[in-house]
Design a protein around this motif. Structure first.
Motif, mmCIF file in Angstrom:
data_model
loop_
_atom_site.group_PDB
_atom_site.id
_atom_site.type_symbol
_atom_site.label_atom_id
_atom_site.label_comp_id
_atom_site.label_asym_id
_atom_site.label_seq_id
_atom_site.Cartn_x
_atom_site.Cartn_y
_atom_site.Cartn_z
ATOM 1 N N LYS A 186 10.484 -16.975 24.307
ATOM 2 C CA LYS A 186 11.195 -15.710 24.460
ATOM 3 C C LYS A 186 10.505 -14.670 23.578
ATOM 4 C CE LYS A 186 15.595 -13.361 24.189
ATOM 5 N NZ LYS A 186 17.007 -13.414 23.870
ATOM 6 N N PRO A 187 10.130 -13.540 24.170
ATOM 7 C CA PRO A 187 9.398 -12.534 23.392
ATOM 8 C C PRO A 187 10.278 -11.848 22.354
ATOM 9 C CG PRO A 187 9.899 -11.690 25.562
ATOM 10 C CD PRO A 187 10.345 -13.120 25.545
ATOM 11 N N ASP A 188 9.659 -11.456 21.258
ATOM 12 C CA ASP A 188 10.345 -10.728 20.193
ATOM 13 C C ASP A 188 9.422 -9.591 19.765
ATOM 14 O OD1 ASP A 188 12.154 -10.003 18.209
ATOM 15 O OD2 ASP A 188 11.312 -11.420 16.753
ATOM 16 N N PHE A 189 9.780 -8.375 20.172
ATOM 17 C CA PHE A 189 8.949 -7.213 19.893
ATOM 18 C C PHE A 189 9.692 -6.264 18.964
ATOM 19 C CE2 PHE A 189 8.004 -8.472 24.321
ATOM 20 C CZ PHE A 189 6.691 -8.872 24.156
ATOM 21 N N LYS A 190 8.978 -5.663 18.041
ATOM 22 C CA LYS A 190 9.564 -4.688 17.136
ATOM 23 C C LYS A 190 9.959 -3.442 17.942
ATOM 24 C CE LYS A 190 8.732 -2.104 12.937
ATOM 25 N NZ LYS A 190 7.757 -1.650 11.969
ATOM 26 N N ASN A 191 11.187 -2.987 17.772
ATOM 27 C CA ASN A 191 11.727 -1.799 18.441
ATOM 28 C C ASN A 191 11.800 -1.911 19.964
ATOM 29 O OD1 ASN A 191 12.123 -0.344 16.035
ATOM 30 N ND2 ASN A 191 9.979 0.305 16.051
ATOM 31 N N LYS A 192 11.761 -3.133 20.474
ATOM 32 C CA LYS A 192 11.867 -3.338 21.917
ATOM 33 C C LYS A 192 12.764 -4.550 22.170
ATOM 34 C CE LYS A 192 7.263 -2.975 21.997
ATOM 35 N NZ LYS A 192 7.134 -2.328 20.718
ATOM 36 N N ARG A 193 14.044 -4.367 21.899
ATOM 37 C CA ARG A 193 15.011 -5.449 22.079
ATOM 38 C C ARG A 193 15.286 -5.644 23.572
ATOM 39 N NH1 ARG A 193 20.611 -5.039 22.122
ATOM 40 N NH2 ARG A 193 20.471 -2.918 21.308
ATOM 41 N N ILE A 194 15.291 -6.893 23.978
ATOM 42 C CA ILE A 194 15.475 -7.236 25.386
ATOM 43 C C ILE A 194 16.976 -7.273 25.709
ATOM 44 C CG2 ILE A 194 15.006 -8.961 27.164
ATOM 45 C CD1 ILE A 194 12.443 -7.776 25.963
ATOM 46 N N SER A 195 17.350 -6.585 26.767
ATOM 47 C CA SER A 195 18.731 -6.572 27.239
ATOM 48 C C SER A 195 18.922 -7.702 28.256
ATOM 49 C CB SER A 195 19.034 -5.219 27.896
ATOM 50 O OG SER A 195 20.379 -5.135 28.267
ATOM 51 N N GLU A 196 20.170 -8.014 28.575
ATOM 52 C CA GLU A 196 20.433 -9.059 29.562
ATOM 53 C C GLU A 196 20.351 -8.516 30.987
ATOM 54 O OE1 GLU A 196 23.835 -12.369 30.778
ATOM 55 O OE2 GLU A 196 24.254 -10.983 29.147
ATOM 56 N N PHE A 197 20.698 -7.245 31.183
ATOM 57 C CA PHE A 197 20.736 -6.654 32.517
ATOM 58 C C PHE A 197 19.848 -5.416 32.594
ATOM 59 C CE2 PHE A 197 24.810 -8.823 32.002
ATOM 60 C CZ PHE A 197 24.813 -9.642 33.117
ATOM 61 N N TYR A 198 19.270 -5.223 33.787
ATOM 62 C CA TYR A 198 18.388 -4.077 34.027
ATOM 63 C C TYR A 198 18.652 -3.508 35.421
ATOM 64 C CZ TYR A 198 15.766 -4.924 29.804
ATOM 65 O OH TYR A 198 15.413 -5.053 28.483
ATOM 66 N N ALA A 199 18.378 -2.214 35.534
ATOM 67 C CA ALA A 199 18.480 -1.523 36.821
ATOM 68 C C ALA A 199 17.334 -0.517 36.914
ATOM 69 C CB ALA A 199 19.820 -0.800 36.927
ATOM 70 N N PRO A 200 16.918 -0.170 38.125
ATOM 71 C CA PRO A 200 15.880 0.853 38.250
ATOM 72 C C PRO A 200 16.364 2.172 37.645
ATOM 73 C CG PRO A 200 16.235 -0.272 40.340
ATOM 74 C CD PRO A 200 17.316 -0.719 39.415
ATOM 75 N N GLU A 201 15.465 2.873 37.009
ATOM 76 C CA GLU A 201 15.810 4.131 36.363
ATOM 77 C C GLU A 201 16.457 5.103 37.352
ATOM 78 O OE1 GLU A 201 13.586 7.056 33.285
ATOM 79 O OE2 GLU A 201 12.608 6.837 35.245
ATOM 80 N N THR A 202 16.070 5.020 38.603
ATOM 81 C CA THR A 202 16.608 5.928 39.621
ATOM 82 C C THR A 202 18.112 5.745 39.843
ATOM 83 O OG1 THR A 202 15.973 4.356 41.343
ATOM 84 C CG2 THR A 202 14.414 6.131 40.842
ATOM 85 N N LEU A 203 18.671 4.629 39.428
ATOM 86 C CA LEU A 203 20.114 4.387 39.602
ATOM 87 C C LEU A 203 20.961 4.802 38.402
ATOM 88 C CD1 LEU A 203 20.570 0.867 41.260
ATOM 89 C CD2 LEU A 203 20.795 3.113 42.305
ATOM 90 N N ILE A 204 20.358 5.043 37.271
ATOM 91 C CA ILE A 204 21.106 5.262 36.028
ATOM 92 C C ILE A 204 22.145 6.371 36.162
ATOM 93 C CG2 ILE A 204 20.889 5.942 33.587
ATOM 94 C CD1 ILE A 204 20.046 3.016 34.252
ATOM 95 N N GLU A 205 21.827 7.460 36.805
ATOM 96 C CA GLU A 205 22.768 8.581 36.953
ATOM 97 C C GLU A 205 24.027 8.196 37.715
ATOM 98 O OE1 GLU A 205 22.607 11.733 35.619
ATOM 99 O OE2 GLU A 205 20.882 10.994 34.504
ATOM 100 N N LYS A 206 23.962 7.151 38.533
ATOM 101 C CA LYS A 206 25.117 6.721 39.336
ATOM 102 C C LYS A 206 26.155 5.955 38.517
ATOM 103 C CE LYS A 206 22.755 6.568 43.766
ATOM 104 N NZ LYS A 206 22.501 5.758 44.953
ATOM 105 N N PHE A 207 25.753 5.415 37.369
ATOM 106 C CA PHE A 207 26.685 4.646 36.551
ATOM 107 C C PHE A 207 27.685 5.579 35.891
ATOM 108 C CE2 PHE A 207 23.038 1.779 36.777
ATOM 109 C CZ PHE A 207 23.670 0.614 37.153
ATOM 110 N N GLU A 208 28.923 5.098 35.766
ATOM 111 C CA GLU A 208 29.965 5.912 35.139
ATOM 112 C C GLU A 208 29.583 6.249 33.702
ATOM 113 O OE1 GLU A 208 34.399 4.808 34.239
ATOM 114 O OE2 GLU A 208 34.180 5.383 36.343
ATOM 115 N N GLU A 209 29.064 5.263 32.980
ATOM 116 C CA GLU A 209 28.549 5.492 31.621
ATOM 117 C C GLU A 209 27.032 5.430 31.719
ATOM 118 O OE1 GLU A 209 30.254 3.217 28.412
ATOM 119 O OE2 GLU A 209 32.082 2.918 29.554
#
Length: 186
Positions: free
Chosen positions: A155-178
């Motif tokens: 499992k990678p461990d990068f400084k200032n690049k913490r891995i999240s459990e879930f991802y979505a295309p950037e184009t969808l971000i505006e559609k999320f309530e938060e």
């Protein structure tokens, strides 16, 4: 003489009949041989389904988190992770194209880890990206392109690049309530 002539006729008839019978057998053997030697049209072998990968779907995957697990509306169920996006600025974004696989800091495009030697493959709803030490597995978990990230290998461990459990295309971000940091001034 009549007897001889009758016998000759019978012998001739038998000879002709046997010749015709042999010809039919030879013809049948030739036909059978032709059927064997003629190339058969082959059906494609049962190979793993090959799927075309549209990298634009994975060109910039942005971290999100589970907000309301019981919600049936995907855009209420997930949203921006407040702490990693707005306060600590330590989350990782994944960028993928044919030449590079980059892990980028969510707040600083100049802070990234680049992999030029990697492989990718898609099977069903899973995209696997393999580097020398780690296989990143993005599994689509909703009807919308919401991906859960798991790993094989280290499992990678990068400084200032913490891995999240879930991802979505950037184009969808505006559609999320938060989908943003609101009025946070941290």
């Amino acid at each position: 003489m009549k007897k001889t002539l009758s016998l000759c006729c019978i012998a001739l008839s038998l000879l002709i009949f046997s010749c015709k019978s042999e010809n039919k057998e030879i013809e049948q053997q030739i036909t059978d041989t032709e059927q064997i030697t003629q190339p058969k049209t082959e059906k494609p072998a049962d190979k793993k389904e090959i799927q075309e990968i549209y990298l634009s779907e994975y060109s910039k995957l942005t971290p999100i988190e589970l907000k309301e697990s019981k919600s049936k509306n995907v855009f209420k169920k997930y949203g921006t992770e407040f702490s990693g996006n707005c306060y600590a600025c330590d989350l990782a974004i994944f960028k993928l194209n044919k030449k590079n696989f980059d892990i980028v800091n969510v707040c600083d495009d100049n802070d990234f880890q680049r992999f030029e030697d990697f492989k990718y493959e898609k099977s069903g709803n899973i995209l696997k990206i393999t580097t020398s030490e780690t296989t990143f597995i993005f599994t689509k978990v909703e009807n919308e392109p919401i991906y859960q990230l798991t790993f094989e290998g280290k499992k990678p461990d990068f400084k200032n690049k913490r891995i999240s459990e879930f991802y979505a295309p950037e184009t969808l971000i505006e559609k999320f309530e938060e989908h943003d940091c609101g009025d946070f001034q941290g």
